[in-house]
Design an enzyme around this catalytic site. Sequence first.
Site, PDB file in Angstrom:
ATOM      1  N   PHE A   5       1.155  -1.631  -0.171  1.00  0.00           N
ATOM      2  CA  PHE A   5       0.042   0.020   0.100  1.00  0.00           C
ATOM      3  C   PHE A   5       0.877   1.498  -0.432  1.00  0.00           C
ATOM      4  O   PHE A   5       1.774   1.599   0.945  1.00  0.00           O
ATOM      5  CB  PHE A   5      -0.757  -0.512   1.016  1.00  0.00           C
ATOM      6  CG  PHE A   5      -2.052   1.100   1.630  1.00  0.00           C
ATOM      7  CD1 PHE A   5      -2.989   0.962   0.401  1.00  0.00           C
ATOM      8  CD2 PHE A   5      -1.266   1.984   2.389  1.00  0.00           C
ATOM      9  CE1 PHE A   5      -4.324   2.015   0.405  1.00  0.00           C
ATOM     10  CE2 PHE A   5      -2.582   3.090   2.768  1.00  0.00           C
ATOM     11  CZ  PHE A   5      -3.373   3.655   0.924  1.00  0.00           C
ATOM     12  N   GLY A   6       0.703   2.120  -1.074  1.00  0.00           N
ATOM     13  CA  GLY A   6       1.895   3.023  -1.416  1.00  0.00           C
ATOM     14  C   GLY A   6       0.659   4.178  -0.883  1.00  0.00           C
ATOM     15  O   GLY A   6      -0.867   4.730  -0.863  1.00  0.00           O
ATOM     16  N   TYR A   7       1.140   5.784   0.429  1.00  0.00           N
ATOM     17  CA  TYR A   7      -0.051   6.445   0.383  1.00  0.00           C
ATOM     18  C   TYR A   7       0.957   7.509   0.524  1.00  0.00           C
ATOM     19  O   TYR A   7       0.541   8.716   0.569  1.00  0.00           O
ATOM     20  CB  TYR A   7      -0.674   6.134   2.138  1.00  0.00           C
ATOM     21  CG  TYR A   7       0.896   6.398   3.377  1.00  0.00           C
ATOM     22  CD1 TYR A   7       0.901   7.370   3.654  1.00  0.00           C
ATOM     23  CD2 TYR A   7       0.974   4.905   3.574  1.00  0.00           C
ATOM     24  CE1 TYR A   7       2.185   6.810   4.791  1.00  0.00           C
ATOM     25  CE2 TYR A   7       1.901   4.923   3.976  1.00  0.00           C
ATOM     26  CZ  TYR A   7       2.780   6.199   4.871  1.00  0.00           C
ATOM     27  OH  TYR A   7       3.919   5.730   5.795  1.00  0.00           O
ATOM     28  N   GLY A   8       2.425   7.543  -0.280  1.00  0.00           N
ATOM     29  CA  GLY A   8       3.224   9.038  -0.374  1.00  0.00           C
ATOM     30  C   GLY A   8       3.798   8.450  -1.512  1.00  0.00           C
ATOM     31  O   GLY A   8       2.795   8.830  -2.404  1.00  0.00           O
ATOM     32  N   SER A   9       4.952   9.042  -1.771  1.00  0.00           N
ATOM     33  CA  SER A   9       6.078   8.206  -2.961  1.00  0.00           C
ATOM     34  C   SER A   9       5.930   7.346  -3.825  1.00  0.00           C
ATOM     35  O   SER A   9       5.686   7.156  -4.751  1.00  0.00           O
ATOM     36  CB  SER A   9       7.234   8.515  -2.788  1.00  0.00           C
ATOM     37  OG  SER A   9       7.833   7.260  -2.093  1.00  0.00           O
ATOM     38  N   GLU A  84      12.583   2.289   2.615  1.00  0.00           N
ATOM     39  CA  GLU A  84      11.949   3.267   4.132  1.00  0.00           C
ATOM     40  C   GLU A  84      13.204   3.063   5.334  1.00  0.00           C
ATOM     41  O   GLU A  84      12.367   2.900   6.375  1.00  0.00           O
ATOM     42  CB  GLU A  84      10.752   2.248   3.762  1.00  0.00           C
ATOM     43  CG  GLU A  84      10.375   2.681   2.662  1.00  0.00           C
ATOM     44  CD  GLU A  84       9.580   3.775   2.127  1.00  0.00           C
ATOM     45  OE1 GLU A  84       9.376   4.880   3.139  1.00  0.00           O
ATOM     46  OE2 GLU A  84       9.080   4.505   1.412  1.00  0.00           O
TER      47      GLU A  84
END
Length: 172
Positions: A5-9, A84
Amino acid sequence: MTWIFGYGSLVWRPAFPFVERVPGHITGYVRRFYQGSTDHRGVPGAPGRVVTLLPAPDDVVTGVAYRVDPAHEDAVLAKLDHREKGGYERRVVEMLRADGDPIDVLLYVATEDNDNYLGPASIDVIAEQVRGSVGPSGPNVEFVLELARALRALGFDDPHVFELAAAVESGR
């Protein structure tokens, strides 16, 4: 089968191979530019600001899930663990796809107890820091504006991201 799940870059620049990309949301969190970045969007002594998730039982965070081919899973996770490394940890949560179907997704969250956590500040203070920060992955401004653009393109609303993008663009 692993979903990331991506919520930023990761929303606008996943930089890893994937089989499928689907929009959706998770519950129980809120997205904030409270994490310092000294290895991507800033440098030691002059960190940029990137997003993390904070617990918020009544909120949702929109984003994109990427299904990773099992043959590439180890390499993708190793790359993401490195990407990360500046204070993020893995978690598995449930995401609701846009069609309503739930899937388990892996995401990275920077908690308040990591060395790069900067915490809350006013939008104007965050915008000033963002405008002045550049790191190996490029200007911090790019991160903010590309995330806002990608969320809008998906039809998602995020007042914190959009207010920060407007402040960054206006120079206030």
